[in-house]
Design an enzyme around this catalytic site. Structure first.
Site, PDB file in Angstrom:
ATOM      1  N   GLU A   1       7.251  -8.014   3.094  1.00  0.00           N
ATOM      2  CA  GLU A   1       6.158  -7.048   3.149  1.00  0.00           C
ATOM      3  C   GLU A   1       4.820  -7.787   3.326  1.00  0.00           C
ATOM      4  O   GLU A   1       4.591  -8.759   2.636  1.00  0.00           O
ATOM      5  CB  GLU A   1       6.087  -6.212   1.864  1.00  0.00           C
ATOM      6  CG  GLU A   1       5.117  -5.048   2.034  1.00  0.00           C
ATOM      7  CD  GLU A   1       4.951  -4.192   0.783  1.00  0.00           C
ATOM      8  OE1 GLU A   1       5.238  -4.680  -0.323  1.00  0.00           O
ATOM      9  OE2 GLU A   1       4.501  -3.061   0.936  1.00  0.00           O
TER      10      GLU A   1
ATOM     11  N   MET B   1       8.464  -8.407  -5.590  1.00  0.00           N
ATOM     12  CA  MET B   1       8.648  -7.646  -4.347  1.00  0.00           C
ATOM     13  C   MET B   1       9.838  -6.716  -4.516  1.00  0.00           C
ATOM     14  O   MET B   1      10.924  -7.137  -4.897  1.00  0.00           O
ATOM     15  CB  MET B   1       8.848  -8.627  -3.173  1.00  0.00           C
ATOM     16  CG  MET B   1       9.132  -7.953  -1.845  1.00  0.00           C
ATOM     17  SD  MET B   1       7.768  -6.867  -1.299  1.00  0.00           S
ATOM     18  CE  MET B   1       8.704  -5.582  -0.461  1.00  0.00           C
TER      19      MET B   1
ATOM     20  N   GLU C   1       1.814   1.927  -3.466  1.00  0.00           N
ATOM     21  CA  GLU C   1       1.284   1.062  -4.514  1.00  0.00           C
ATOM     22  C   GLU C   1       0.565   1.810  -5.627  1.00  0.00           C
ATOM     23  O   GLU C   1       0.728   1.486  -6.801  1.00  0.00           O
ATOM     24  CB  GLU C   1       0.361   0.001  -3.897  1.00  0.00           C
ATOM     25  CG  GLU C   1       1.078  -0.951  -2.942  1.00  0.00           C
ATOM     26  CD  GLU C   1       2.315  -1.608  -3.548  1.00  0.00           C
ATOM     27  OE1 GLU C   1       2.465  -1.577  -4.785  1.00  0.00           O
ATOM     28  OE2 GLU C   1       3.140  -2.130  -2.786  1.00  0.00           O
TER      29      GLU C   1
ATOM     30  N   ASN D   1      12.140  -5.318  -2.847  1.00  0.00           N
ATOM     31  CA  ASN D   1      13.298  -5.231  -1.942  1.00  0.00           C
ATOM     32  C   ASN D   1      14.356  -4.295  -2.541  1.00  0.00           C
ATOM     33  O   ASN D   1      14.711  -4.439  -3.707  1.00  0.00           O
ATOM     34  CB  ASN D   1      13.938  -6.606  -1.763  1.00  0.00           C
ATOM     35  CG  ASN D   1      12.920  -7.698  -1.585  1.00  0.00           C
ATOM     36  OD1 ASN D   1      12.137  -7.648  -0.660  1.00  0.00           O
ATOM     37  ND2 ASN D   1      12.903  -8.668  -2.488  1.00  0.00           N
TER      38      ASN D   1
ATOM     39  N   HIS E   1       7.041  -1.241 -12.368  1.00  0.00           N
ATOM     40  CA  HIS E   1       6.358  -1.023 -11.081  1.00  0.00           C
ATOM     41  C   HIS E   1       7.358  -1.158  -9.922  1.00  0.00           C
ATOM     42  O   HIS E   1       7.455  -0.289  -9.059  1.00  0.00           O
ATOM     43  CB  HIS E   1       5.223  -2.039 -10.952  1.00  0.00           C
ATOM     44  CG  HIS E   1       4.475  -1.997  -9.651  1.00  0.00           C
ATOM     45  ND1 HIS E   1       3.175  -1.570  -9.557  1.00  0.00           N
ATOM     46  CD2 HIS E   1       4.828  -2.341  -8.394  1.00  0.00           C
ATOM     47  CE1 HIS E   1       2.774  -1.635  -8.303  1.00  0.00           C
ATOM     48  NE2 HIS E   1       3.761  -2.116  -7.566  1.00  0.00           N
ATOM     49  N   GLU E   2       8.115  -2.254  -9.940  1.00  0.00           N
ATOM     50  CA  GLU E   2       9.051  -2.489  -8.822  1.00  0.00           C
ATOM     51  C   GLU E   2      10.178  -1.449  -8.831  1.00  0.00           C
ATOM     52  O   GLU E   2      10.664  -1.056  -7.773  1.00  0.00           O
ATOM     53  CB  GLU E   2       9.623  -3.909  -8.891  1.00  0.00           C
ATOM     54  CG  GLU E   2       8.566  -5.029  -8.905  1.00  0.00           C
ATOM     55  CD  GLU E   2       7.542  -4.934  -7.788  1.00  0.00           C
ATOM     56  OE1 GLU E   2       7.884  -4.457  -6.693  1.00  0.00           O
ATOM     57  OE2 GLU E   2       6.379  -5.314  -8.014  1.00  0.00           O
TER      58      GLU E   2
ATOM     59  N   HIS F   1       9.141   1.756  -7.189  1.00  0.00           N
ATOM     60  CA  HIS F   1       9.204   1.655  -5.721  1.00  0.00           C
ATOM     61  C   HIS F   1      10.587   2.006  -5.163  1.00  0.00           C
ATOM     62  O   HIS F   1      10.701   2.356  -3.995  1.00  0.00           O
ATOM     63  CB  HIS F   1       8.905   0.217  -5.285  1.00  0.00           C
ATOM     64  CG  HIS F   1       7.453  -0.098  -5.155  1.00  0.00           C
ATOM     65  ND1 HIS F   1       6.573   0.706  -4.473  1.00  0.00           N
ATOM     66  CD2 HIS F   1       6.725  -1.152  -5.595  1.00  0.00           C
ATOM     67  CE1 HIS F   1       5.361   0.146  -4.523  1.00  0.00           C
ATOM     68  NE2 HIS F   1       5.435  -0.967  -5.192  1.00  0.00           N
TER      69      HIS F   1
END
Ligand SMILES: [Zn+2]
Length: 883
Positions: free
Chosen positions: A154, A290, A347, A292, A324-325, A328
């Site tokens: 990203e 990240m 975000e 993924n 947070h991840e 997503h």
């Protein structure tokens, strides 16, 4: 056929997009990182990888030209299979470096709807820039240096790992195969379906097919790991992968991960769609983590918790980053933004949802208060600059994207969501989200799609209200005035840190309380530039506080007598912590911008002498730092008076907290203690420094003898008051520690050494010995050095610019922006601003234009504040300190 001019056809809203007449449906991708050549890499030579990609295409319009993204890859063989039988070799391959594409021309056109499969063999380079497909260095237990291959795509670096349609809206399915040395582990988004050995004795690991997804969410890792495992209530396996023999450090993240997955499954009303969830600790990492899909990568410090050595602060951050991840996985991965303009949807949302989850998991942490003192505060600070940008920001090309991973997309985005959720009620907001997620499952969405769904569900005019918040830069200042009838008049205008008048109008969700009924929150919408509050200040009302619970994204200024009454109310404990915090934040920002005399903000600070709330102190301490930067950097007299004042305010809370953790004390108290003690060290409180140094001596004798939260205070005191001996000791500790968090703790204090020669040496040493992803900590710590630190960092930046550019410049992530911020954030004079401007005028750097402009503007704001209010604060401080 030329490839460069067909961009003209594909500019939609000025965006550089690939031609849309061909779409990939399914990729089969094989990658073989050549890690056995590690020794060559240690000597600085390249490490390569071999790749092969087979893409089933959908031809929407007849063409003989296929254009796709490819960066730093060499295509060694290209052909197509046409209608399952006919092999058509490519007739021309042309690269466009600027657009990061390759165009493949074929001798015959492929007709619309025909079946075409594209085959490409390629060679790439495992870079050391922490983006794309890259190498990360680690040491085995035997002390051998090795490399793992890992990815960070990203926003736009999947194209460095394989030729692809690298745009978030071009979703496809993927089957991944990794070829690795036999003793390595391979990880990707999905589960392994087969593991075989090829003729060369290498492992060939095939992964299950992914659901339809965007390229930036793919991940490929070849390394050596241990792991621990657990299951969610739905039986989903969750694993934490760490370096060999460190798996136990993943316990905390595993526990948080499982509970958060349970929570989000419930909250979003959609089960997590992949068959497993992995968290992987990566030694060299450019950002925090990240998302993924199914295999999240982390900077190891933000995943691993060692009960013996991890501080309360890092434990809190680990919980937030994991949450947070995981947010997503739904918001971003399952429903993806249509284009980077809507990055904030990913975000802002994940930032908000992380607090929601952590608050659910650890209710006694009271993290929504921290939201206001950190996330909300940093959003309002950045967005008060004339050079800020709207939440929905125009993005045209790859180099525009990196700059917007900033406090606006994350923190203002999250603050606007919190404001809306409060306005709609959380349950109605949740209902709207569930509808939105179901509607756009496996697809892409825009900001307007979200507003429309929320409008349908709530029946409120969400599109009209919210568009103003996401499309306009900045936020309002609500000025409160009294008319002759003693009625409150409210006026709104954009708040600018430079104090200049500005336009702009928002629909403001007003919530206010008055002293006669402080528990009754009154709500209404303010839509025009000026309105009456229809509230007469009666005799029974001593004060009025607008923006109750600090949920609206705006600042408030009051008449002087109301500020004084609010100061009294703060002192007497009549206001809730969130409201006290809001007053502290607003008064300071208003003073800094010239809307309020700084003495009024100082008077308010005095009301916080008995404050015990962590979030309030976070803001107060940040305000102390701001004052110290503006008035103390180049003015010894001011600096000394401010130090005395700060110590005077801090001593009460410091003695309440003491140096010893109480059994079962609140988490926020453990967070607060080191912050307060550290501040007393910084402001030269001799008593605190003396005790901190004793702690340092104990720490040197036996690292486990000092509380994990107090180690940073002990080290900072020793280094900032010490000489070569203390400096060498901490450097030696850096070498012996194995936990990255402890190494970083050393970096965070080393720059505080008073001797400027040692300070400069520290940077040279860090450059050579510290992981590139951690070098920033050394820069920041020198910037905090009270003895010309900011100047030394800025000087280093100018004299080493080419090296810095070489190491961090080509990185697709935002490390260069961070570097610029680190080296300018503590500069404070007009001359400094001029120097920064001149330097970057001569050294222009694409993709960092906005951050440079923001840095210059920040320095000018600080410099003007000093010029404007020096006399005001000197006379106030003299009076206060002599009373
Ligand atoms: Zn994120």
């Amino acid at each position: 056929m030329s490839t460069n001019n067909n961009w003209q056809e594909t500019l939609k809203d000025g965006r550089h997009l690939l031609p849309s007449h061909i779409r990939p449906e399914h990729y089969q991708l094989t990658l073989e990182p050549l890690l056995e050549n590690s020794e060559a890499a240690i000597e600085g030579k390249d490490l390569n990888f071999l790749g092969n990609v087979v893409v089933r295409l959908k031809i929407l319009q007849t063409t003989n030209l296929i254009t796709l993204h490819s960066k730093d890859l060499e295509l060694t063989k290209v052909y197509c299979i046409f209608n399952s039988s006919e092999t058509v070799p490519v007739s021309d391959v042309s690269y466009d470096k600027e657009q990061q594409t390759v165009s493949l021309e074929f001798p015959k056109p492929f007709e619309a709807s025909s079946e075409v499969t594209l085959y490409i063999d390629f060679i790439g380079f495992l870079n050391d820039k922490m983006v794309g497909f890259y190498r990360a260095k680690y040491r085995t237990k035997d002390g051998e240096t090795r490399f793992m291959a890992t990815t960070h795509f990203e926003p736009t670096d999947a194209r460095c790992a394989f030729p692809c349609w690298d745009e978030p809206a071009v979703k496809a399915t993927f089957e991944v195969t990794l070829i690795a040395p036999a003793d390595r582990d391979c990880l990707s988004n999905m589960n392994v379906i087969s593991e075989q050995y090829n003729d060369a004795g290498k492992k060939v690991v095939r992964f299950e097919k992914t659901p339809i997804m965007s390229t930036y969410l793919l991940v490929f890792i070849v390394g050596e790991f241990d792991y621990i495992e657990g299951y969610t209530t739905n039986g989903l396996p969750v694993r934490v992968y760490t370096a060999k023999e460190s798996a136990h450090l993943g316990e905390f993240a595993l526990n948080v991960g499982i509970r958060t997955l349970n929570f989000f499954t419930d909250f979003f009303g959609i089960p997590y769609p992949l068959p497993k969830m992995d968290f992987v600790a990566i030694p060299d990492f450019g950002s925090g983590a990240m998302e993924n899909w199914g295999c999240i990568t982390f900077r190891d410090m933000l995943l691993l918790v060692d009960p013996m050595n991890t501080s309360s602060e890092i434990r809190t951050i680990v919980a937030e980053v994991v949450a947070h991840e995981l947010a997503h996985q739904w918001f971003g991965n399952l429903v993806t933004m249509e284009w980077w303009t809507h990055l904030w949807l990913n975000e802002g949302f994940a930032t908000w949802a992380a607090y929601l989850a952590v608050d659910h998991l650890f209710p006694d942490w009271e993290v929504w208060k921290d939201f206001v003192s950190s996330t909300f505060a940093s959003a309002l600070k950045l967005d008060s600059l004339a050079s800020s940008h709207p939440i929905e920001v125009d993005v045209k090309k790859a180099s525009d994207v990196n700059e917007i991973f900033d406090a606006i997309s994350y923190n203002k985005g999250a603050s606007v969501i919190r404001m809306l959720a409060d306005h709609m009620s959380l349950s109605s907001f949740q209902q709207g989200l569930q509808v939105y997620l179901k509607q756009f499952l496996y697809k892409n969405a825009t900001t307007n799609d979200l507003w429309k769904t929320l409008e349908q569900v709530s029946g409120k005019p969400i599109v009209r209200i919210m568009s103003l918040w996401t499309r306009q830069t900045g936020y309002p200042l609500i000025e409160i005035k009294l008319n002759e009838k003693k009625e409150f008049i409210l006026e709104q205008k954009r708040f600018l840190a430079n104090g200049k008048p500005a336009g702009g109008q928002w629909t403001v969700m007003l919530r206010y309380i008055v002293s006669s009924s402080p528990s009754q929150v009154k709500c209404r919408l303010m839509e025009g530039p000026q309105e009456e509050l229809n509230h007469v200040l009666g005799k029974q009302d001593k004060w009025l506080k607008v923006n109750a619970y600090q949920s609206g994204v705006y600042r408030v200024n009051y008449p002087q007598f109301v500020w004084e009454a609010l100061s009294e109310a703060t002192k007497n404990g009549e206001l809730d912590a969130m409201d006290r915090l809001g007053l502290s934040m607003d008064s300071f920002a208003l003073a800094r911008s010239g809307f309020l005399p700084t003495s009024t903000a100082l008077l308010l600070i005095c009301s916080f002498k008995d404050e015990t709330e962590y979030a309030c102190w976070v803001n107060l301490l940040s305000n102390f730092e701001g004052l110290s930067l503006a008035f103390g950097t180049n003015d010894e007299h001011c600096s000394q008076l401010l130090n005395r004042f700060f110590c005077h305010i801090l001593r009460g809370i410091a003695s309440q907290l003491g140096w010893k953790r109480k059994e079962d004390e609140q988490h926020s108290i453990s967070l607060l203690r080191p912050k307060v003690l550290q501040a007393l060290v910084d402001y030269q409180d001799s008593h605190t420094i003396e005790i901190a140094k004793k702690h340092f001596n104990k720490y040197v004798e036996d690292p486990n003898s000092v509380d994990t939260d107090l180690r940073i205070v002990a080290m900072a005191a020793a280094v900032s008051q010490g000489g070569r001996e203390e400096y060498e000791k901490v450097k030696e500790m850096y070498e012996t520690f194995t936990l990255n968090e402890e190494k970083v703790r050393c970096l965070r204090v080393l720059g505080r050494i008073p001797d400027p020669q040692l300070a400069e040496k520290m940077l040279d040493w860090s450059w050579k010995h510290v992981r590139p992803g951690d070098f920033m900590f050394a820069l920041y710590s020198l910037a905090m050095n009270r003895h010309k630190g900011p100047q030394l960092v800025w000087h280093y930046m100018q004299t080493h610019w080419n090296d810095l550019l070489e190491r961090y410049g080509n990185g697709g992530n935002h490390m260069l922006s961070n570097l610029i911020r680190a080296s300018t954030s503590r500069l404070s004079s007009k001359e400094d601003a001029q120097q920064v401007e001149t330097f970057f005028h001569e050294n222009q750097v694409e993709g960092c234009e906005r951050i440079i402009e923001q840095s210059i503007e920040e320095i000018n704001v600080v410099a003007s504040w000093y010029q404007r209010d020096r006399e005001n604060i000197l006379s106030w401080l003299n009076k206060y300190l002599n009373e």
